[in-house]
Scaffold this motif. Structure first.
Motif, PDB file in Angstrom:
ATOM      1  N   UNK A 108      49.698  45.997  32.805  1.00 35.95           N
ATOM      2  CA  UNK A 108      48.499  45.095  33.135  1.00 35.95           C
ATOM      3  C   UNK A 108      47.791  45.275  34.615  1.00 35.95           C
ATOM      4  N   UNK A 109      46.599  45.062  34.641  1.00 36.83           N
ATOM      5  CA  UNK A 109      46.057  44.967  36.096  1.00 36.83           C
ATOM      6  C   UNK A 109      46.186  43.674  36.917  1.00 36.83           C
ATOM      7  N   UNK A 110      46.594  43.772  38.105  1.00 39.17           N
ATOM      8  CA  UNK A 110      46.513  42.800  38.924  1.00 39.17           C
ATOM      9  C   UNK A 110      45.339  42.233  39.569  1.00 39.17           C
ATOM     10  N   UNK A 111      44.884  41.017  39.598  1.00 36.23           N
ATOM     11  CA  UNK A 111      43.673  40.735  40.282  1.00 36.23           C
ATOM     12  C   UNK A 111      43.993  40.981  41.764  1.00 36.23           C
ATOM     13  N   UNK A 112      42.737  40.944  42.462  1.00 30.13           N
ATOM     14  CA  UNK A 112      42.750  41.011  43.898  1.00 30.13           C
ATOM     15  C   UNK A 112      43.596  39.852  44.617  1.00 30.13           C
ATOM     16  N   UNK A 170      40.471  49.109  41.705  1.00 36.42           N
ATOM     17  CA  UNK A 170      39.774  48.870  42.985  1.00 36.42           C
ATOM     18  C   UNK A 170      40.191  47.517  43.279  1.00 36.42           C
ATOM     19  N   UNK A 171      40.271  46.528  42.523  1.00 32.43           N
ATOM     20  CA  UNK A 171      40.467  45.108  42.959  1.00 32.43           C
ATOM     21  C   UNK A 171      42.230  45.354  43.642  1.00 32.43           C
ATOM     22  N   UNK A 172      43.087  45.979  42.988  1.00 32.53           N
ATOM     23  CA  UNK A 172      44.226  45.896  43.520  1.00 32.53           C
ATOM     24  C   UNK A 172      44.216  46.733  44.796  1.00 32.53           C
ATOM     25  N   UNK A 173      43.558  47.854  44.888  1.00 29.31           N
ATOM     26  CA  UNK A 173      43.502  48.097  46.288  1.00 29.31           C
ATOM     27  C   UNK A 173      42.905  47.443  47.485  1.00 29.31           C
ATOM     28  N   UNK A 180      44.705  46.186  50.884  1.00 26.53           N
ATOM     29  CA  UNK A 180      44.044  46.441  51.883  1.00 26.53           C
ATOM     30  C   UNK A 180      43.737  44.995  52.766  1.00 26.53           C
ATOM     31  N   UNK A 181      43.290  44.068  52.128  1.00 29.41           N
ATOM     32  CA  UNK A 181      43.145  42.788  52.739  1.00 29.41           C
ATOM     33  C   UNK A 181      44.505  42.143  53.264  1.00 29.41           C
TER      34      UNK A 181
END
Length: 69
Positions: free
Chosen positions: A15-19, A53-56, A60-61
């Motif tokens: 599953x993808x993580x949110x930002x 892109x959201x994970x990256x 980065x943040x």
């Protein structure tokens, strides 16, 4: 987010993580809250799944928040 292990499980399950979750996960890694095996599993699962892109953006943040202090 409840814990780093929740993020780890989510990534292992493909599953993808949110930002926000990615930000949280990297902060936990940076704080030393995750042991070496958990970090290795997280990074391996993330690489296998592929980063979004959201994970990256979350990662980065997280790094920037540490660099600006």
């Amino acid at each position: 987010m409840k814990s780093f292990l929740d993020c780890l499980t989510k990534v292992i399950d493909g599953e993808d993580l949110s930002e926000k979750e990615a930000f949280f996960a990297l902060n936990e890694i940076a704080k030393g809250s995750a042991n070496d095996f958990q970090v290795a599993a997280f990074l391996s699962a993330l690489k296998t799944k592929g980063e979004t892109q959201k994970e990256i953006a979350g990662f980065v943040k997280s790094v920037r928040s540490k660099a600006l202090k």
